[in-house]
Design a protein around this motif. Structure first.
Motif, PDB file in Angstrom:
ATOM      1  N   ARG A  38       3.698  -4.591 -13.874  1.00 17.89           N
ATOM      2  CA  ARG A  38       4.367  -3.293 -13.777  1.00 17.89           C
ATOM      3  C   ARG A  38       5.811  -3.436 -14.233  1.00 17.89           C
ATOM      4  O   ARG A  38       6.458  -4.451 -13.990  1.00 17.89           O
ATOM      5  CB  ARG A  38       4.354  -2.781 -12.333  1.00 17.89           C
ATOM      6  N   GLU A  39       6.309  -2.394 -14.893  1.00 23.03           N
ATOM      7  CA  GLU A  39       7.700  -2.395 -15.337  1.00 23.03           C
ATOM      8  C   GLU A  39       8.290  -1.003 -15.212  1.00 23.03           C
ATOM      9  O   GLU A  39       7.588  -0.002 -15.416  1.00 23.03           O
ATOM     10  CB  GLU A  39       7.813  -2.834 -16.813  1.00 23.03           C
ATOM     11  N   LEU A  40       9.574  -0.952 -14.867  1.00 20.45           N
ATOM     12  CA  LEU A  40      10.319   0.299 -14.908  1.00 20.45           C
ATOM     13  C   LEU A  40      10.870   0.462 -16.315  1.00 20.45           C
ATOM     14  O   LEU A  40      11.426  -0.485 -16.882  1.00 20.45           O
ATOM     15  CB  LEU A  40      11.460   0.283 -13.897  1.00 20.45           C
ATOM     16  N   VAL A  41      10.695   1.628 -16.904  1.00 16.74           N
ATOM     17  CA  VAL A  41      11.122   1.878 -18.283  1.00 16.74           C
ATOM     18  C   VAL A  41      12.193   2.970 -18.284  1.00 16.74           C
ATOM     19  O   VAL A  41      11.962   4.065 -17.765  1.00 16.74           O
ATOM     20  CB  VAL A  41       9.934   2.320 -19.170  1.00 16.74           C
ATOM     21  N   VAL A  42      13.342   2.664 -18.835  1.00 16.20           N
ATOM     22  CA  VAL A  42      14.410   3.660 -18.957  1.00 16.20           C
ATOM     23  C   VAL A  42      14.262   4.371 -20.297  1.00 16.20           C
ATOM     24  O   VAL A  42      14.323   3.726 -21.347  1.00 16.20           O
ATOM     25  CB  VAL A  42      15.807   3.012 -18.876  1.00 16.20           C
ATOM     26  N   SER A 290      -4.605   0.884 -13.205  1.00 15.99           N
ATOM     27  CA  SER A 290      -3.459   0.935 -14.105  1.00 15.99           C
ATOM     28  C   SER A 290      -2.674   2.235 -13.948  1.00 15.99           C
ATOM     29  O   SER A 290      -1.449   2.229 -13.825  1.00 15.99           O
ATOM     30  CB  SER A 290      -3.926   0.771 -15.559  1.00 15.99           C
ATOM     31  N   ILE A 291      -3.364   3.373 -13.926  1.00 11.00           N
ATOM     32  CA  ILE A 291      -2.667   4.651 -13.823  1.00 11.00           C
ATOM     33  C   ILE A 291      -2.010   4.809 -12.450  1.00 11.00           C
ATOM     34  O   ILE A 291      -0.891   5.329 -12.334  1.00 11.00           O
ATOM     35  CB  ILE A 291      -3.616   5.830 -14.137  1.00 11.00           C
ATOM     36  N   ASN A 292      -2.663   4.332 -11.392  1.00  6.11           N
ATOM     37  CA  ASN A 292      -2.068   4.405 -10.057  1.00  6.11           C
ATOM     38  C   ASN A 292      -0.792   3.570  -9.958  1.00  6.11           C
ATOM     39  O   ASN A 292       0.205   3.994  -9.367  1.00  6.11           O
ATOM     40  CB  ASN A 292      -3.072   3.947  -8.997  1.00  6.11           C
ATOM     41  N   GLU A 293      -0.828   2.378 -10.550  1.00  5.01           N
ATOM     42  CA  GLU A 293       0.344   1.506 -10.523  1.00  5.01           C
ATOM     43  C   GLU A 293       1.497   2.113 -11.317  1.00  5.01           C
ATOM     44  O   GLU A 293       2.654   2.058 -10.896  1.00  5.01           O
ATOM     45  CB  GLU A 293      -0.011   0.126 -11.092  1.00  5.01           C
ATOM     46  N   ALA A 294       1.177   2.710 -12.473  1.00  2.00           N
ATOM     47  CA  ALA A 294       2.228   3.334 -13.288  1.00  2.00           C
ATOM     48  C   ALA A 294       2.855   4.515 -12.557  1.00  2.00           C
ATOM     49  O   ALA A 294       4.080   4.694 -12.572  1.00  2.00           O
ATOM     50  CB  ALA A 294       1.646   3.785 -14.627  1.00  2.00           C
ATOM     51  N   LEU A 295       2.044   5.312 -11.895  1.00  2.00           N
ATOM     52  CA  LEU A 295       2.560   6.467 -11.165  1.00  2.00           C
ATOM     53  C   LEU A 295       3.406   6.036  -9.975  1.00  2.00           C
ATOM     54  O   LEU A 295       4.416   6.672  -9.653  1.00  2.00           O
ATOM     55  CB  LEU A 295       1.390   7.332 -10.687  1.00  2.00           C
ATOM     56  N   GLU A 296       3.023   4.954  -9.320  1.00  2.00           N
ATOM     57  CA  GLU A 296       3.802   4.463  -8.183  1.00  2.00           C
ATOM     58  C   GLU A 296       5.186   4.001  -8.617  1.00  2.00           C
ATOM     59  O   GLU A 296       6.193   4.309  -7.981  1.00  2.00           O
ATOM     60  CB  GLU A 296       3.058   3.310  -7.508  1.00  2.00           C
ATOM     61  N   VAL A 297       5.251   3.273  -9.736  1.00  2.00           N
ATOM     62  CA  VAL A 297       6.537   2.804 -10.245  1.00  2.00           C
ATOM     63  C   VAL A 297       7.364   3.968 -10.767  1.00  2.00           C
ATOM     64  O   VAL A 297       8.591   3.987 -10.646  1.00  2.00           O
ATOM     65  CB  VAL A 297       6.333   1.754 -11.367  1.00  2.00           C
ATOM     66  N   ASN A 298       6.702   4.970 -11.340  1.00  2.00           N
ATOM     67  CA  ASN A 298       7.415   6.104 -11.941  1.00  2.00           C
ATOM     68  C   ASN A 298       8.255   6.879 -10.921  1.00  2.00           C
ATOM     69  O   ASN A 298       9.261   7.486 -11.276  1.00  2.00           O
ATOM     70  CB  ASN A 298       6.406   7.045 -12.591  1.00  2.00           C
TER      71      ASN A 298
END
Length: 308
Positions: A38-42, A290-298
């Motif tokens: 997982r990564e935070l994207v600016v 994958s989508i759950n992890e992206a939404l959590e980080v978002n």
């Protein structure tokens, strides 16, 4: 909270999902475990407001997607190997790609695409000049038709490969999970499974749009120019073509219920029958993770739609 828009990409034995401020890659290892990065994207638009401009944002999205996509493929290739294969690669001095190796890989891949889909059709059209005459519109139309044929043959060819067919199954899982999310449903296998594997914002449709838009843009290039100028202008105009194609894709996604829009996007959806396959439940689990992890980080941010 505004609706969050997500996009993604199939990778080796997994799926990469992107939300406006995050990215997550889920890959199933040979032992059945799902590993996640997982990564935070600016968003670049926060640092460079010009990126928000129409056309410009499409060109930037294309190149940023290439960078993120290759990184995701590198991660998935490493994680999908067995421990024995990893040890064998270590013994051979192989491992994660360095930044320079990543840049080299991108350059080679991008150069191959330019040669195959833009310069090769141009050269074939040039050889056909004695038969098609000197009319500029006819020349560029023939060039465009050859380009689309080469693109379709390439997609058809790789779709026959066994390993690629598994990637295409994950591609279908990616689309189904995004459809379920957009419908506001709980992301469970039984909910995701019943959705279509064909999505109007798919990158496959985007590439087909690029091929068609290029016909119109390249028609502005004088036929009498020497070959090297025509070839160079095609490379220079690629960001413009990508930008126009991106805006069209955004517009069609927002109006996909209109009968005329449905007719326009039909070829792209038909092409996805080659680039997607029906996934099994295990592949759907990976896409959902994958989508759950992206939404959590978002963390609740929203932004423009991303290409699926």
């Amino acid at each position: 909270m505004e609706k969050i828009n997500v996009g993604g990409q199939a990778v080796i034995e997994g799926v990469m999902m992107r939300a406006p401020r995050s990215m997550a890659i889920a890959v199933r290892r040979p032992n059945g475990e799902i590993v996640v990065k997982r990564e935070l994207v600016v968003p670049l638009s926060e640092r460079y407001p010009v990126v928000k401009l129409p056309i410009v944002r499409g060109a930037v999205a294309l190149f940023s997607s290439l960078i993120i996509g290759i990184k995701a493929l590198n991660f998935s290739a490493n994680e999908s190997m067995s421990e024995e294969e990893k040890e064998g690669d270590k013994d051979k001095g192989k491992g994660e790609l360095s930044s320079w190796a990543m840049a080299g890989t991108m350059t080679v891949a991008f150069g191959f695409g330019i040669c195959l889909f833009f310069l090769f059709p141009l050269y074939l059209t040039k050889l056909m000049t004695p038969y098609i005459g000197t009319n500029n519109i006819v020349f560029n139309l023939v060039d465009g038709v050859i380009r689309v044929i080469v693109f379709l043959l390439y997609i058809w060819g790789i779709s026959r490969m066994g390993d690629i067919q598994r990637v295409f199954q994950y591609h279908g899982a990616e689309h189904k999970s995004i459809f379920a999310f957009e419908a506001g449903e709980e992301l469970k296998v039984e909910n995701v499974r019943r959705h279509s594997r064909l999505h109007p914002r798919c990158g496959t449709s985007f590439l087909l749009i690029v091929m068609l838009v290029s016909i119109a843009v390249f028609s502005l290039i004088p036929k009498l120019w020497p070959f090297y100028l025509k070839a160079g202008s095609r490379v220079v105009l690629l960001p413009l073509i990508a930008g126009i194609s991106y805006e069209f894709l955004k517009w069609s996604a927002k109006n996909d219920g209109h009968p005329l829009v449905k007719l326009i996007i039909a070829p792209g959806l038909a092409l996805q029958r080659l680039t997607t396959r029906e996934p099994d439940d295990q592949q759907l689990e990976v896409a959902i993770r994958s989508i759950n992890e992206a939404l959590e980080v978002n963390a609740g941010y929203s932004d423009d739609r991303l290409v699926v």
